[in-house]
Design a protein around this motif. Structure first.
Motif, PDB file in Angstrom:
ATOM      1  N   THR A 180       0.843  -1.194   0.000  1.00 31.13           N
ATOM      2  CA  THR A 180       0.000   0.000   0.000  1.00 31.13           C
ATOM      3  C   THR A 180       0.880   1.246   0.000  1.00 31.13           C
ATOM      4  N   GLY A 181       0.343   2.307  -0.595  1.00 36.33           N
ATOM      5  CA  GLY A 181       1.054   3.574  -0.642  1.00 36.33           C
ATOM      6  C   GLY A 181       0.105   4.727  -0.413  1.00 36.33           C
ATOM      7  N   ALA A 182       0.638   5.925  -0.475  1.00 33.53           N
ATOM      8  CA  ALA A 182      -0.178   7.120  -0.264  1.00 33.53           C
ATOM      9  C   ALA A 182      -1.104   7.334  -1.450  1.00 33.53           C
ATOM     10  N   PRO A 183      -2.331   7.802  -1.209  1.00 34.81           N
ATOM     11  CA  PRO A 183      -3.252   8.059  -2.320  1.00 34.81           C
ATOM     12  C   PRO A 183      -2.812   9.251  -3.150  1.00 34.81           C
ATOM     13  N   ARG A 197       5.390  14.290 -11.604  1.00 40.21           N
ATOM     14  CA  ARG A 197       4.445  13.927 -10.540  1.00 40.21           C
ATOM     15  C   ARG A 197       3.065  14.532 -10.810  1.00 40.21           C
ATOM     16  N   THR A 228      -0.864   3.574  -7.878  1.00 40.04           N
ATOM     17  CA  THR A 228      -1.208   4.535  -6.831  1.00 40.04           C
ATOM     18  C   THR A 228      -2.696   4.479  -6.502  1.00 40.04           C
ATOM     19  N   SER A 274      -3.548   2.359  -2.969  1.00 34.14           N
ATOM     20  CA  SER A 274      -3.446   3.431  -1.978  1.00 34.14           C
ATOM     21  C   SER A 274      -4.141   3.043  -0.683  1.00 34.14           C
ATOM     22  N   ARG A 275      -3.614   3.576   0.408  1.00 31.41           N
ATOM     23  CA  ARG A 275      -4.256   3.386   1.703  1.00 31.41           C
ATOM     24  C   ARG A 275      -5.648   3.986   1.651  1.00 31.41           C
TER      25      ARG A 275
END
Length: 368
Positions: free
Chosen positions: A21-24, A183, A226, A230-231
């Motif tokens: 999991t990663g940041a949204p 980004r 992503t 995402s979390r």
């Protein structure tokens, strides 16, 4: 039907990626896109014949053949990045020249946004870009400069040209020291996946079990990882399958090596995926969050484009690559292990991203 059967060299799988999991992604881009002239969600089309062929419950194709007046998804990332560049410069700033390298659709999208926002654009194109694709970029008002060499070479030339004080590089690949604008481009692509979620819900379909994404430098695949890893993402994580041409499988090679590497690119009809080096920004996300990657032939992509056309979906070689990749992964007498790695059973829901229309891709020029 022409199908690539993966070999050990052309297939990679790591099912543990679904646990990462990663940041949204930031969500501001969606409202911005909705404010643009001509915005509407692109179609999500269910194709039961493909579900029968692939041995799954339902197959949906996200059709990006008409996105913000352009024939590919690239306008999502380019528009958000250009908006952010101009916002950072502030009101009253003098016009800027937006510089980029492209195999077709990204450069056209940057040129369109430059014109929309009253700026100038300079676009560098490598060998192999079809004259019709160049003409489409010129028609947007951009200055186009040919580069003798590969896409990676064109990116290097564009980066040098953007060193001028009145210029800004708007590139979807990244490297050390150049991350902010790539980004923003990736954040712009999040709109596509938000639309898919809403459209599946409206159709009474479950969240996907497998999402198949074409890969050049990996920015769209980064946006997919992503979104789905995402979390706080809704529902169980789907498997994510990256698809590349055999002539330019830089993400596949990097996954096999466990580190970001460059490959020597060849000639492919999937010219928009003909990229030799993964984006530095995308690579850690892809390494952690991609379940699988497969490399396909031009013949397999062409066959997939014909199939989609017969089912009413306009798709160029890069967009049709996702169907070719799904065929390679899910069908054939030797597919059981690949289906197990992807956790794709007979009731699975599959989403294929068709990232460009056939008109975007004259004789193979496409999406980077």
């Amino acid at each position: 039907m022409t199908t690539s059967r993966p070999t050990l060299a052309s297939w990679y799988a790591r099912p543990a990626a679904r646990a990462w999991t990663g940041a949204p992604a930031p969500d501001a881009a969606r409202a911005f896109h909705a404010s643009l002239p001509g915005y509407s969600p692109t179609p999500l089309t269910e194709l039961p014949p493909l579900a029968a062929e692939l041995g799954v419950g339902r197959v949906f194709v996200k059709d990006e053949s008409a996105r913000l007046g352009l024939p590919a998804f690239k306008a999502l990332g380019a528009s958000w990045a250009v908006h952010r560049v101009l916002a950072e410069r502030g009101e009253g700033a003098p016009p800027v020249r937006l510089v980029t390298a492209t195999d077709g659709n990204h450069g056209r999208a940057v040129a369109r946004m430059a014109r929309l926002f009253g700026q100038r654009a300079r676009v560098f194109v490598p060998d192999g870009v079809h004259p019709d694709a160049v003409a489409a970029i010129v028609a947007e008002g951009a200055e186009v400069t040919a580069v003798a060499g590969s896409y990676d070479a064109a990116v290097e030339v564009a980066a040098r040209a953007a060193d001028a004080p009145d210029a800004v590089l708007v590139q979807d690949s990244s490297w050390d020291g150049y991350e902010e604008i790539p980004r923003w481009i990736v954040a712009g692509y999040a709109t596509l996946f938000a639309e898919v979620d809403e459209q599946l819900a409206a159709l009474g379909a479950p969240l996907p079990d497998l999402v198949t994404v074409p890969v050049g430098v990996g920015s769209l695949a980064q946006a997919a990882v992503t979104h789905y890893r995402s979390r706080g993402a809704a529902g169980p994580a789907p498997a994510l399958l990256a698809v590349e041409p055999e002539a330019a499988a830089c993400v596949l090679a990097s996954l096999h090596r466990g580190e970001r590497v460059s490959v020597t690119t060849g000639t492919t009809a999937m010219a928009g995926l003909n990229c030799g080096t993964p984006s530095a920004l995308a690579w850690p996300v892809l390494h952690a969050g991609l379940d699988a990657a497969v490399a396909i032939t031009d013949a397999a992509s062409a066959a997939a484009a014909r199939t989609l056309a017969g089912l009413g979906v306009s798709s160029g070689p890069c967009g049709a690559a996702t169907l070719a990749g799904a065929r390679a992964a899910l069908t054939g007498d030797d597919a059981a292990d690949r289906r197990t790695a992807l956790a794709v059973g007979p009731a699975a829901t599959v989403v294929l991203l068709s990232t460009e229309g056939a008109a975007a891709n004259p004789q193979g020029t496409a999406s980077s």
